[in-house]
Design an enzyme around this catalytic site. Structure first.
Site, PDB file in Angstrom:
ATOM      1  N   THR A 158       1.217  -1.150   0.212  1.00  0.00           N
ATOM      2  CA  THR A 158       0.038  -0.015   0.122  1.00  0.00           C
ATOM      3  C   THR A 158       0.748   1.010  -0.180  1.00  0.00           C
ATOM      4  O   THR A 158       2.052   1.207   0.378  1.00  0.00           O
ATOM      5  CB  THR A 158      -0.816  -0.340   1.416  1.00  0.00           C
ATOM      6  OG1 THR A 158      -0.050  -0.241   2.490  1.00  0.00           O
ATOM      7  CG2 THR A 158      -1.381  -0.946   1.444  1.00  0.00           C
ATOM      8  N   THR A 180       1.262   4.577   1.442  1.00  0.00           N
ATOM      9  CA  THR A 180       2.350   4.767   2.534  1.00  0.00           C
ATOM     10  C   THR A 180       3.048   3.714   3.303  1.00  0.00           C
ATOM     11  O   THR A 180       4.372   4.221   3.210  1.00  0.00           O
ATOM     12  CB  THR A 180       1.371   5.854   3.401  1.00  0.00           C
ATOM     13  OG1 THR A 180       0.227   6.775   3.597  1.00  0.00           O
ATOM     14  CG2 THR A 180       2.355   5.947   4.547  1.00  0.00           C
ATOM     15  N   CYS A 181       2.666   2.753   3.643  1.00  0.00           N
ATOM     16  CA  CYS A 181       3.450   1.666   3.635  1.00  0.00           C
ATOM     17  C   CYS A 181       4.940   1.497   3.216  1.00  0.00           C
ATOM     18  O   CYS A 181       6.228   1.536   3.555  1.00  0.00           O
ATOM     19  CB  CYS A 181       2.643   0.422   3.695  1.00  0.00           C
ATOM     20  SG  CYS A 181       1.152   0.879   4.813  1.00  0.00           S
ATOM     21  N   SER A 182       4.438   1.656   1.872  1.00  0.00           N
ATOM     22  CA  SER A 182       5.716   1.003   0.734  1.00  0.00           C
ATOM     23  C   SER A 182       7.167   2.507   0.085  1.00  0.00           C
ATOM     24  O   SER A 182       7.618   1.721   0.569  1.00  0.00           O
ATOM     25  CB  SER A 182       5.739   1.347  -0.213  1.00  0.00           C
ATOM     26  OG  SER A 182       4.835  -0.755  -0.827  1.00  0.00           O
ATOM     27  N   LEU A 236       8.420   1.393   5.799  1.00  0.00           N
ATOM     28  CA  LEU A 236       8.843   0.500   5.628  1.00  0.00           C
ATOM     29  C   LEU A 236      10.521   1.058   5.776  1.00  0.00           C
ATOM     30  O   LEU A 236      10.951   0.685   6.589  1.00  0.00           O
ATOM     31  CB  LEU A 236       8.480  -0.370   5.124  1.00  0.00           C
ATOM     32  CG  LEU A 236       9.055  -2.006   5.271  1.00  0.00           C
ATOM     33  CD1 LEU A 236       8.454  -2.917   5.221  1.00  0.00           C
ATOM     34  CD2 LEU A 236      10.612  -1.852   4.258  1.00  0.00           C
TER      35      LEU A 236
END
Length: 246
Positions: A47, A49-51, A55
Site C-alpha cells: 500500500t 504510505t507503507c511502501s 517501512l
C-alpha cells in the site's frame, strides 16, 4: 498520555511463516522474550504510505536503532507470508523482519483490528508502532482516529527520538550518475569507504535525462551528489565535504 497496552505483555500468538520455502511456526516468545524489539504495524503490504515512507525509513534507521539497544525490528501486517516475502524483496528491506499476521490473531489481541471492508481489505491492522522489552509493551505510538490512513506518530524517527533523543541519523545521500563515468565510480567509492549508504539515480533509466540533471542541479556533468536535500556537487566537492566531516 499513556496507552492502555503500555505495561502489558504482548499477545501469545503462533505465527505461520515461510522460511526458505518451508512452513515455520514462530511464537510470540521466539520474537520477544529477552529482547528489545521495535514492532510497527500497518494496514497492508504494497500500500502507498507503507511502501513509500513507513517501512523504508525503519529499514534506513535500523542500524541506528540497533546501535541504541534494539535487537530486532518487526514489520507486521494482516497479510499472508507469500505477500510479505514478496514485499520485502521488492523494497530490499534487509534490516526488517517481516511478520505475517494472516489470521489477525496478534492484531486482535492488541485491540488494533479495524474493518476496512469499504476498501475491499476486510479486517486489517490500524497503523501503530511500539517498543517491547522482554515481551512487555513499554511504549506505543498509535495513529489518531481520523478518516483515511493517518501517518503522524508511528514513524521511525519518532521511535528513535523516544529511545534516544540525541541519536544521530544517517545522512540521506543521492548520487546522480551515468554509465561509464569514472568520477561517479570515485564518488561511490568515497562514500562506501566511509560506510555511508546512498541511492543512485542513473541517467538514461526511468526517464531520467540530462535535462533532468540540469533542471535539478543547474549543471551538466556527473556525478552530482545530494546530501539531506542539499546539492554537494561533483566527486571533488563530495571528497571535500567528506574531509570536513573529519
Amino acid at each position: 498520555m499513556s496507552h492502555p497496552r503500555e505495561g502489558q505483555p504482548v499477545p501469545q500468538v503462533t505465527f505461520h511463516t515461510r522460511i526458505n520455502n518451508n512452513w515455520v511456526d514462530v511464537t510470540t516468545d521466539d520474537l520477544f522474550q529477552n529482547k528489545t524489539v521495535v514492532l510497527f504495524s500497518l494496514p497492508g503490504a504494497f500500500t502507498p504510505t507503507c511502501s513509500s515512507t513507513h517501512l523504508p525509513r525503519y529499514n534506513e534507521l535500523a542500524p541506528v536503532l540497533k546501535a541504541n539497544g534494539v535487537d530486532s525490528i518487526i514489520c507486521l501486517s494482516v497479510n499472508d507470508p507469500f505477500v510479505m516475502d514478496a514485499w520485502a524483496q521488492d523494497l530490499h528491506a534487509e534490516n526488517i523482519y517481516m511478520l505475517p499476521d494472516g489470521n489477525a490473531d496478534f492484531t486482535e489481541g492488541m485491540d488494533m483490528l479495524v474493518d476496512k471492508h469499504e476498501l475491499g481489505f476486510g479486517k486489517r491492522s490500524w497503523r501503530y508502532a511500539m517498543l517491547v522489552k522482554n515481551g512487555v509493551v513499554e511504549k506505543m505510538f498509535v495513529e489518531p482516529n481520523k478518516p483515511g490512513d493517518p501517518f503522524e506518530v508511528s514513524d521511525a524517527d519518532t521511535m528513535l527520538n523516544y529511545i534516544n533523543p540525541q541519536a544521530k541519523c544517517p545522512h540521506r545521500i543521492t548520487l546522480i550518475s551515468k554509465p561509464g563515468c569514472a568520477h561517479c565510480v570515485r564518488a561511490k567509492q568515497a562514500l562506501t569507504d566511509r560506510g555511508m549508504k546512498f541511492e543512485t539515480i542513473e541517467l538514461g533509466s526511468h526517464g531520467v535525462s540530462f535535462s533532468t540533471l540540469n533542471a535539478l542541479t543547474g549543471r551538466g556533468t556527473t556525478p552530482q551528489v545530494f546530501v539531506d536535500g542539499e546539492l554537494i556537487g561533483t566527486a571533488d566537492e563530495l571528497e571535500a565535504w567528506l574531509a570536513r566531516l573529519g
